[in-house]
Write a protein that holds these residues in place. Structure first.
Motif, PDB file in Angstrom:
ATOM      1  N   ASP A 133      15.807  -8.732  -5.023  1.00 17.71           N
ATOM      2  CA  ASP A 133      15.723  -7.836  -6.180  1.00 17.71           C
ATOM      3  C   ASP A 133      14.299  -7.384  -6.477  1.00 17.71           C
ATOM      4  O   ASP A 133      14.092  -6.373  -7.147  1.00 17.71           O
ATOM      5  CB  ASP A 133      16.297  -8.523  -7.422  1.00 17.71           C
ATOM      6  CG  ASP A 133      17.796  -8.772  -7.292  1.00 17.71           C
ATOM      7  OD1 ASP A 133      18.420  -8.130  -6.431  1.00 17.71           O
ATOM      8  OD2 ASP A 133      18.319  -9.612  -8.040  1.00 17.71           O
ATOM      9  N   LYS A 134      13.300  -8.121  -5.973  1.00 14.37           N
ATOM     10  CA  LYS A 134      11.902  -7.782  -6.262  1.00 14.37           C
ATOM     11  C   LYS A 134      11.215  -7.069  -5.102  1.00 14.37           C
ATOM     12  O   LYS A 134      10.046  -6.709  -5.209  1.00 14.37           O
ATOM     13  CB  LYS A 134      11.120  -9.046  -6.610  1.00 14.37           C
ATOM     14  CG  LYS A 134      11.617  -9.764  -7.854  1.00 14.37           C
ATOM     15  CD  LYS A 134      10.783 -11.007  -8.125  1.00 14.37           C
ATOM     16  CE  LYS A 134      11.280 -11.742  -9.363  1.00 14.37           C
ATOM     17  NZ  LYS A 134      10.475 -12.970  -9.630  1.00 14.37           N
ATOM     18  N   PHE A 155      21.317  -3.781  -2.737  1.00 14.93           N
ATOM     19  CA  PHE A 155      20.645  -5.066  -2.951  1.00 14.93           C
ATOM     20  C   PHE A 155      19.124  -4.901  -3.003  1.00 14.93           C
ATOM     21  O   PHE A 155      18.395  -5.894  -2.989  1.00 14.93           O
ATOM     22  CB  PHE A 155      21.016  -6.049  -1.838  1.00 14.93           C
ATOM     23  CG  PHE A 155      22.486  -6.287  -1.713  1.00 14.93           C
ATOM     24  CD1 PHE A 155      23.191  -6.936  -2.721  1.00 14.93           C
ATOM     25  CD2 PHE A 155      23.190  -5.838  -0.605  1.00 14.93           C
ATOM     26  CE1 PHE A 155      24.560  -7.143  -2.613  1.00 14.93           C
ATOM     27  CE2 PHE A 155      24.559  -6.044  -0.488  1.00 14.93           C
ATOM     28  CZ  PHE A 155      25.252  -6.689  -1.501  1.00 14.93           C
ATOM     29  N   SER A 158      14.529  -2.594  -6.447  1.00 13.15           N
ATOM     30  CA  SER A 158      13.117  -2.388  -6.778  1.00 13.15           C
ATOM     31  C   SER A 158      12.320  -1.764  -5.649  1.00 13.15           C
ATOM     32  O   SER A 158      11.125  -1.499  -5.817  1.00 13.15           O
ATOM     33  CB  SER A 158      12.469  -3.728  -7.161  1.00 13.15           C
ATOM     34  OG  SER A 158      13.108  -4.310  -8.270  1.00 13.15           O
TER      35      SER A 158
END
Length: 672
Positions: A133-134, A155, A158
Motif C-alpha cells: 500500500d505504500k 494493490f 500509492s
C-alpha cells in the motif's frame, strides 16, 4: 553513567563515519529496538541502511535490500526479508514468476525494482503485489510482457512512478492501470506499442514517455487532461489533422514529436489547441516538414524551447515567432535554410540561444537580432556565409558571449573588413578562432587572424560603377565626375573615422563583468538514465561517502520540483564547480544529455575556464559523438572505468584528486 556516555558517543560515531553495510546490525536505527524480523536478510543479498537527506539535512535511515545481479530464478522467501525494508532491488536476475503475496512481509516498501528479469504478464499472479500500500516506485524494465495485462494496480494505491522500458510490449489491456489512483509518471520507452495505452482514469498522471514505439495515431481520449509531459518521439505518427488537445491546453508543458513521419502537407499544429496553451517545450526534430508557417506557433505564448532540427526546413515565415515572447532557445540546425527573414528573431526579449548550424545560409539580414538584448549564443557553423557586415548588428548585442562561425567559406575582401576589425575588439568568444580561414583568391587561403584588412583599398560599390561611366563622359562632365568621386571618398573617410572611434570606446571600456553565481555543488553529474543504476549504486556512494565527502548534484534528487527540466539543468550546471560527463552509448543518443553538454560548454565560455571532466563508462565510437564532445575527448585526458576490480581503487583516487583541483583556464583547452 560513564557506560551510558560511551554508548552515546559510539552511536554518534557509527552514524557519522561507519560504512552503510554496518547499519544492518545497528541496533539503534529502528525505534531503538533490534527484533529478529528487522535484522534478517536473504542469502546472497545485502541489507543496509541508507541515509535520507532533505535540503542538506539528514532526515532518517531507510532499510534497503539489494538482491540485484545475484542470478536468482525466483524472488527470495518473504519470511527472510527485514520487515522494515523500504527499498528492494531485484533487477538483473532471471526471475520468471511472482507468486501471490510475494511481498507480504514488507508492507513498508516504497521502491521496488524488478527490471531485466524474465517476467511475463502470465507469470505475475493477481495478488503478487498485495500489501504494498505504500509503494511509490515500481520498475519492470527489460522484461517480456508482449501483452501487458493484469489488475495489479488495485494493490498499488500509492504508486507514483511505473516503468516498463524495453519490455517488448505490443498492447496494454484496458484495466491494467485503473487502480493506480496516484500515478504521476509512466514510462513505456522502447516498446512496440501502436497506440497510446488507456490512462484516462489516472487523474493525477503528469508525464508519459512513449519514445521509440510504433504509435501511428494520437488517441487523445486515452490520456487524462491533467497531463503535463508527453514524449511521442521516434514513433510512426504522420497526421495531426483530426487531433484536438484543447482540453489539455491549461496543463501540457512538454510536447516531444521528434523523429516521426510528419509531412508538411499533413502537419497543422496550430489547430491542436485552437487557442492559448501553456506549452513550454516543443520538439519537432527529424520530420519532413519543409517550412515553418506564421500560424504554427501563433498560440504558443509560453514557449521557451523550440527545436525543429534536421527537418528539411527551407522556408521560415518572417512572423513565425512573433507571439513567442518567452522563447529562449531556438534550434533550426541541420535544415536547408538559405536565408533568414529580416524580422525573424527581432523583438524576442528573452532569447538566449539560436542554433543555425548545418544549413546553407549565405547571409545574415540587417539588424537580425534587434530587440533580443539577452542573446548569449549564436551558432552559425557549417553554412555558406562569406561575410558579416556592420548592419547585422552584432556590436549591439551587449550580452553576446559565444559566436560559432566555423566551416563557412569566408572571403578575404572588402566585405569582410568590418567583421575583421570587430574580431580584434570584441570580448565575445569566437569558437576555434585560431583555425578560421578565409579565401583571398581562388588559390590562396589564409588564417582569418592574418588577414590584414587595412591593407585593402576598398571603394564603395557605387564608386566602382561610377568610375567607368565617368571615363566615357570624361570631356563633357569632367567637373561632375571629380565632384562625384571626392564626395564619396569624403563620406567613406568620415564613416571610417566614426567606426574607429566606436572601436576605441569598446576597447577603453574593457571586458563586461560576468554575473556572480553561487556554487552549491562540487560536481554536476550528467548521465543517461539507462546508467542510473551505476550512478546510484557505484558513483554516488563512493564520492559522497565519508572518504571523499563530495556534494554531487543529481537530477533525480536535486532538481527543483515543478520547474522545467532544461531550467533545472541550466541552474544546476551554473551552481556546480565542475561538470562530470558519464559517457556511454546511451549518453550519446540522449537528447537531454546533449543539452547538458551544451550547457556545460556555455558555462566554459561564460566563466572563461574549463570545468568539464569525462568518465568513459564503456567504449564509444567517437564518430557518433557531438562535435564538442569529440573535441574534448581528443584534447583532454579522460578517465576510463576499469573492467578489473583491482584497478578501481586507483580510478576513484584519481577522480577524487581531479575533482579537488581548481578549474583550468579555457584557453588551455582551446590551445592544446
Amino acid at each position: 553513567m560513564e557506560l551510558v556516555r560511551f554508548i552515546v558517543v559510539l552511536y554518534m560515531f557509527i552514524n557519522t563515519y561507519a560504512h552503510p553495510m554496518w547499519y544492518q546490525h545497528n541496533l539503534f536505527l529502528v525505534n531503538t529496538t533490534s527484533s529478529p524480523e528487522i535484522l534478517r536478510c536473504p542469502p546472497k543479498c545485502s541489507c543496509s541502511y541508507c541515509l535520507v537527506s532533505y535540503n542538506g539535512t539528514d532526515v532518517r535511515y531507510r532499510h534497503q535490500v539489494d538482491c540485484s545481479r545475484r542470478k536468482l530464478t525466483q524472488i527470495p522467501d518473504s519470511n527472510q526479508l527485514p520487515t522494515d525494508a523500504e527499498i528492494y532491488f531485484l533487477q538483473n536476475n532471471s526471475i520468471i514468476e511472482l507468486p501471490n503475496n510475494s511481498f507480504r512481509t514488507t508492507p513498508n516498501l516504497t521502491i521496488l525494482d524488478l527490471s531485466y528479469n524474465l517476467l511475463k504478464s502470465e507469470s505475475i499472479d493477481r495478488y503478487a503485489f498485495k500489501g504494498l500500500d505504500k509503494l511509490q516506485q515500481l520498475k519492470l524494465d527489460g522484461n517480456q510482457f508482449t501483452v501487458l495485462k493484469g489488475r495489479w494496480c488495485q494493490f498499488l494505491p500509492s504508486v507514483e512512478i511505473l516503468s516498463f522500458q524495453k519490455c517488448l510490449i505490443e498492447s496494454v489491456s484496458r484495466d491494467v492501470l485503473d487502480g493506480c489512483k496516484n500515478l504521476k509518471q509512466i514510462d513505456f520507452f522502447d516498446n512496440d506499442l501502436n497506440k497510446i495505452p488507456d490512462c484516462h482514469q489516472n487523474r493525477k498522471l503528469k508525464s508519459i514517455n512513449l519514445k521509440q514505439n510504433r504509435v501511428n495515431y494520437f488517441l487523445v481520449k486515452n490520456l487524462p487532461t491533467t497531463i503535463e509531459n508527453i514524449d511521442l518521439s521516434m514513433n510512426w505518427l504522420h497526421d495531426l489533422k483530426h487531433v484536438s488537445l484543447e482540453n489539455f491546453a491549461q496543463h501540457l508543458k512538454y510536447f516531444n514529436l521528434a523523429n516521426n513521419n510528419f509531412g508538411n502537407s499533413r502537419f497543422i499544429i496550430e489547430h491542436l489547441f485552437n487557442g492559448s496553451n501553456v506549452i513550454e517545450v516543443l520538439m519537432l526534430d527529424n520530420n519532413n516538414l519543409y517550412a515553418i508557417y506564421k500560424t504554427w506557433l501563433i498560440y504558443f505564448v509560453m514557449l521557451t524551447y523550440f527545436s525543429i532540427s534536421n527537418s528539411s526546413i527551407s522556408i521560415i515565415h518572417e512572423q513565425s515567432f512573433v507571439n513567442c515572447i518567452n522563447l529562449r532557445f531556438i534550434d533550426l540546425s541541420g535544415n536547408k535554410i538559405t536565408s533568414l527573414a529580416p524580422k525573424l528573431f527581432q523583438g524576442l526579449e528573452n532569447l538566449n540561444s539560436v542554433y543555425l548550424q548545418g544549413n546553407i545560409i549565405t547571409r545574415l539580414p540587417e539588424q537580425a537580432f534587434y530587440g533580443s538584448g539577452l542573446l548569449e549564443n549564436i551558432i552559425m557553423a557549417d553554412n555558406n556565409l562569406t561575410t558579416i557586415n556592420e548592419n547585422v548588428g552584432l556590436q549591439k548585442l551587449k550580452n553576446l558571449k559565444q559566436l560559432d562561425i566555423q566551416s563557412n567559406p569566408w572571403l578575404c575582401n572588402c566585405d569582410l573588413v568590418w567583421f575583421r576589425h570587430w574580431v580584434n575588439n570584441t570580448s565575445v568568444t569566437i569558437s576555434n578562432l585560431d583555425a578560421l580561414k578565409c579565401r583571398a583568391s581562388s588559390n590562396i587561403t589564409i588564417h582569418l587572424l592574418k588577414f590584414d584588412a587595412d591593407s585593402l583599398h576598398c571603394l564603395s560599390p557605387i564608386i566602382s560603377i561610377a568610375i567607368p561611366s565617368c571615363i566615357v563622359l570624361l570631356i563633357t562632365i569632367t567637373s561632375v565626375v571629380i565632384w562625384y568621386i571626392f564626395r564619396w571618398d569624403f563620406r567613406y573617410l568620415y564613416q571610417r573615422h566614426l567606426l574607429r572611434k566606436q572601436y576605441q570606446r569598446l576597447a577603453d571600456g574593457g571586458l563586461p563583468p560576468l554575473d556572480g553565481v553561487n556554487i552549491r555543488f562540487d560536481v554536476y553529474v550528467s548521465y543517461s538514465h539507462e546508467d542510473l543504476d551505476w550512478v546510484i549504486h557505484v558513483l554516488q556512494p563512493k564520492l559522497e561517502g565519508a572518504l571523499h565527502n563530495f556534494k554531487l548534484c543529481l537530477d533525480y534528487r536535486d532538481f527543483t520540483a515543478g520547474d522545467t527540466i532544461f531550467n533545472n539543468i541550466i541552474d544546476s550546471v551554473k551552481s556546480s564547480h565542475k561538470t562530470l560527463l558519464i559517457v556511454t552509448k546511451s549518453f550519446i543518443a540522449s537528447e537531454w544529455c546533449f543539452f547538458e553538454v551544451e550547457m556545460a560548454r556555455t558555462k566554459m565560455f561564460d566563466a572563461n575556464e574549463d570545468s568539464i571532466l569525462i568518465v568513459l563508462l564503456e567504449d564509444v565510437d567517437v564518430v557518433h559523438m557531438p562535435n564538442f564532445l569529440r573535441m574534448l575527448m581528443q584534447t583532454k585526458t579522460y578517465l576510463k572505468w576499469p573492467d578489473e576490480e583491482e584497478d578501481r581503487a586507483k580510478f576513484w583516487t584519481t577522480l577524487a584528486e581531479v575533482l579537488k583541483t581548481p578549474n583550468a583556464h579555457k584557453d588551455w583547452l582551446i590551445n592544446n
